[in-house]
Design a protein around this motif. Structure first.
Motif, PDB file in Angstrom:
ATOM      1  N   SER A 158      -6.121 -11.678 -14.206  1.00 50.37           N
ATOM      2  CA  SER A 158      -5.387 -10.617 -13.392  1.00 50.37           C
ATOM      3  C   SER A 158      -5.634 -10.469 -12.183  1.00 50.37           C
ATOM      4  O   SER A 158      -5.285  -9.785 -11.125  1.00 50.37           O
ATOM      5  CB  SER A 158      -4.183  -9.302 -13.817  1.00 50.37           C
ATOM      6  N   GLN A 169      -3.421 -11.187  -8.722  1.00 49.64           N
ATOM      7  CA  GLN A 169      -2.267  -9.758  -9.015  1.00 49.64           C
ATOM      8  C   GLN A 169      -2.905  -8.939  -8.889  1.00 49.64           C
ATOM      9  O   GLN A 169      -2.158  -8.130  -7.976  1.00 49.64           O
ATOM     10  CB  GLN A 169      -1.998  -9.644 -10.443  1.00 49.64           C
ATOM     11  N   PHE A 191      -1.374  -7.104  -5.200  1.00 48.30           N
ATOM     12  CA  PHE A 191      -0.929  -5.407  -4.662  1.00 48.30           C
ATOM     13  C   PHE A 191      -1.687  -5.275  -3.541  1.00 48.30           C
ATOM     14  O   PHE A 191      -0.979  -4.512  -2.820  1.00 48.30           O
ATOM     15  CB  PHE A 191      -1.232  -5.109  -6.323  1.00 48.30           C
ATOM     16  N   THR A 251       4.272  -4.924  -9.612  1.00 48.51           N
ATOM     17  CA  THR A 251       2.920  -5.044  -9.286  1.00 48.51           C
ATOM     18  C   THR A 251       2.164  -4.062 -10.168  1.00 48.51           C
ATOM     19  O   THR A 251       1.637  -4.128 -11.075  1.00 48.51           O
ATOM     20  CB  THR A 251       2.454  -5.041  -8.053  1.00 48.51           C
ATOM     21  N   ALA A 297       3.267  -3.825 -13.379  1.00 47.27           N
ATOM     22  CA  ALA A 297       1.968  -4.818 -14.794  1.00 47.27           C
ATOM     23  C   ALA A 297       1.030  -4.981 -15.119  1.00 47.27           C
ATOM     24  O   ALA A 297       0.483  -4.656 -15.481  1.00 47.27           O
ATOM     25  CB  ALA A 297       2.540  -6.207 -13.884  1.00 47.27           C
ATOM     26  N   LEU A 298       0.477  -3.749 -13.886  1.00 45.09           N
ATOM     27  CA  LEU A 298      -1.247  -3.952 -13.296  1.00 45.09           C
ATOM     28  C   LEU A 298      -2.011  -2.320 -14.402  1.00 45.09           C
ATOM     29  O   LEU A 298      -2.889  -2.631 -14.692  1.00 45.09           O
ATOM     30  CB  LEU A 298      -1.652  -4.192 -12.227  1.00 45.09           C
ATOM     31  N   ILE A 357       4.348  -7.735 -18.755  1.00 46.24           N
ATOM     32  CA  ILE A 357       3.196  -8.158 -18.249  1.00 46.24           C
ATOM     33  C   ILE A 357       3.544  -9.543 -16.810  1.00 46.24           C
ATOM     34  O   ILE A 357       4.348  -9.655 -16.676  1.00 46.24           O
ATOM     35  CB  ILE A 357       2.170  -8.557 -18.256  1.00 46.24           C
ATOM     36  N   PHE A 396       5.179  -9.240 -13.212  1.00 43.37           N
ATOM     37  CA  PHE A 396       4.140  -9.594 -11.989  1.00 43.37           C
ATOM     38  C   PHE A 396       5.640 -11.187 -11.487  1.00 43.37           C
ATOM     39  O   PHE A 396       4.997 -11.326  -9.830  1.00 43.37           O
ATOM     40  CB  PHE A 396       2.975 -10.808 -12.672  1.00 43.37           C
ATOM     41  N   GLY A 438       6.518 -10.698  -7.313  1.00 36.72           N
ATOM     42  CA  GLY A 438       6.171 -12.200  -6.803  1.00 36.72           C
ATOM     43  C   GLY A 438       7.433 -11.998  -5.953  1.00 36.72           C
ATOM     44  O   GLY A 438       7.672 -12.928  -4.678  1.00 36.72           O
ATOM     45  N   SER A 481       1.202 -12.394  -1.127  1.00 38.31           N
ATOM     46  CA  SER A 481       1.112 -11.668  -2.614  1.00 38.31           C
ATOM     47  C   SER A 481       2.565 -12.137  -3.244  1.00 38.31           C
ATOM     48  O   SER A 481       2.142 -12.135  -4.746  1.00 38.31           O
ATOM     49  CB  SER A 481       1.681 -10.192  -2.060  1.00 38.31           C
ATOM     50  N   SER A 523       1.334 -13.652  -7.172  1.00 43.37           N
ATOM     51  CA  SER A 523       1.768 -12.968  -7.948  1.00 43.37           C
ATOM     52  C   SER A 523       2.375 -14.133  -9.277  1.00 43.37           C
ATOM     53  O   SER A 523       3.041 -13.632 -10.212  1.00 43.37           O
ATOM     54  CB  SER A 523       2.603 -11.916  -7.823  1.00 43.37           C
ATOM     55  N   TYR A 532       0.055 -16.176 -12.006  1.00 41.97           N
ATOM     56  CA  TYR A 532      -0.305 -15.329 -13.408  1.00 41.97           C
ATOM     57  C   TYR A 532       0.136 -16.349 -14.428  1.00 41.97           C
ATOM     58  O   TYR A 532       1.765 -16.673 -14.419  1.00 41.97           O
ATOM     59  CB  TYR A 532       0.500 -13.958 -13.620  1.00 41.97           C
TER      60      TYR A 532
END
Length: 209
Positions: free
Chosen positions: A4, A7, A11, A105, A108-109, A122, A126, A130, A191, A195, A198
């Motif tokens: 990730s 990702q 972010f 995001t 998910a992170l 997750i 993402f 995105g 970005s 995303s 992933y």
């Protein structure tokens, strides 16, 4: 975590892009007009934004504004060109969409780096983030491109007399808001691409099943 990293970069870039989108929306220098009549516009330069028009004047043209005179646009002003109306709406939408992308995001992170449950969410979050980033980038791209086109073709605006502005400038150039918006578009689209790239890692149990 190792899957990730893009990702996480998405972010960071998305946050900067969203901030720049907000900044470009507030900057008045979308178009820089050069005028030949300096009776009221003392510096010969006026700044046309998407919310108001401003210029430096040494005359007392408005209560409380002895040097910089600004006139805010109203939603009922029929003289405002379509590209300015579009910029007002699309940038607000882009700012909201970018905020939703950041929220997705972050969620998910958080699951990735803090080992929180709901791991099946997750990848979808993402992906959602995105799409929001890309949609926000397109919302910024349209008004930036449209207004830049108007600048390069020296298009006029039929300001009413109360604005103390000529309908056409001698010349005009793109203001600071346009390059800021272009950078915002690039960051938001990057970005979104990061995303969407992933892929949830396959575990041994998943392979066995």
């Amino acid at each position: 975590v190792s899957t990730s990293r893009l990702q996480l970069a998405a972010f960071v870039l998305g946050t900067i892009g969203w901030i720049l989108c907000t900044v470009s929306m507030g900057i008045v220098e979308w178009r820089v007009w050069y005028v030949d009549n300096t009776t009221v516009i003392s510096s010969g330069i006026a700044w046309v934004g998407i919310w108001k028009v401003c210029f430096i004047s040494y005359l007392y043209v408005s209560p409380g504004y002895r040097e910089q005179f600004c006139h805010k646009f109203s939603g009922y002003d029929s003289f405002i060109p379509h590209e300015i109306y579009a910029a007002q709406g699309l940038l607000l939408i882009g700012m909201f969409m970018g905020l939703l992308g950041l929220a997705a995001t972050i969620f998910a992170l958080r699951n990735v780096y803090m080992g929180v449950t709901h791991k099946t969410l997750i990848a979808p979050f993402f992906l959602v983030g995105g799409f929001f980033y890309i949609f926000a980038g397109l919302c910024v791209l349209i008004p930036v491109s449209w207004n830049f086109y108007s600048v390069t073709h020296n298009q006029s605006i039929a300001f009413p007399p109360s604005y103390y502005m000529p309908s056409s400038p001698v010349a005009q150039e793109a203001g600071a808001a346009i390059p800021v918006g272009i950078v915002a578009v690039i960051l938001l689209l990057l970005s979104g691409t990061f995303s969407l790239s992933y892929r949830f890692p396959m575990t041994a149990n998943t392979i066995t099943k």
